[in-house]
Design a protein around this motif. Structure first.
Motif, short mmCIF file in Angstrom:
data_model
loop_
_atom_site.label_atom_id
_atom_site.label_comp_id
_atom_site.label_asym_id
_atom_site.label_seq_id
_atom_site.Cartn_x
_atom_site.Cartn_y
_atom_site.Cartn_z
N UNK A 4 38.57 40.52 34.39
CA UNK A 4 37.70 41.35 35.23
C UNK A 4 38.43 41.82 36.47
N UNK A 5 37.89 42.85 37.10
CA UNK A 5 38.45 43.33 38.37
C UNK A 5 37.98 42.38 39.47
N UNK A 18 35.43 34.69 37.67
CA UNK A 18 36.45 34.14 36.75
C UNK A 18 35.88 32.98 35.94
N UNK A 19 35.16 32.09 36.61
CA UNK A 19 34.59 30.94 35.92
C UNK A 19 33.61 31.38 34.83
N UNK A 20 32.80 32.40 35.13
CA UNK A 20 31.83 32.90 34.15
C UNK A 20 32.51 33.47 32.92
N UNK A 21 33.75 33.94 33.07
CA UNK A 21 34.51 34.50 31.94
C UNK A 21 35.42 33.47 31.28
N UNK A 49 41.27 44.45 32.95
CA UNK A 49 41.27 45.06 31.62
C UNK A 49 42.31 44.51 30.67
N UNK A 50 43.23 43.69 31.18
CA UNK A 50 44.26 43.09 30.33
C UNK A 50 43.63 42.05 29.41
N UNK A 58 44.53 33.46 36.18
CA UNK A 58 44.61 34.74 36.87
C UNK A 58 45.02 34.42 38.30
N UNK A 59 46.03 35.12 38.79
CA UNK A 59 46.52 34.91 40.14
C UNK A 59 45.92 35.96 41.06
#
Length: 104
Positions: A4-5, A18-21, A49-50, A58-59
């Motif tokens: 996500x963005x 991030x946690x939700x994904x 989008x990656x 994710x950093x």
């Protein structure tokens, strides 16, 4: 799953998104990342989008690197500058009848 963005989100919202994904976050410039709340994410890797596997890292960064700007958060200022660039005051148009000059 797609990343996500996170850029533009506050730290607390970025962690929750991030946690939700099913993703983990790491902030190399913030050792106290777990305590950060209102700091805004300014960069992330991988890009939004990656495609990544679940449980990927994710950093995120909260400060710009050297040479990347970092002028701060921009909010609208009211009133804004006039449109059309710089303006200068012009003399009123010359009216020959007002100046006492008769027209032919």
């Amino acid at each position: 799953m797609r990343v996500p963005r996170l850029v533009g989100l506050m730290a607390v919202d970025a962690r929750e998104t991030a946690r939700a994904r099913g993703l983990s976050l790491n902030a190399p410039d913030r050792p106290d990342f777990h305590l950060a709340v209102v700091d805004y994410v300014v960069r992330q890797h991988p890009q939004p989008g990656t495609e990544v596997p679940r449980d990927s890292m994710v950093y995120v960064w909260f400060d710009f690197a050297d040479g990347e700007g970092g002028g701060g958060v921009r909010e609208p200022r009211v009133p804004g500058p006039p449109r059309g660039g710089l303006r200068r005051e012009l003399d009123p148009p010359h009216d020959p009848e007002v100046a006492g000059i008769s027209s032919p």
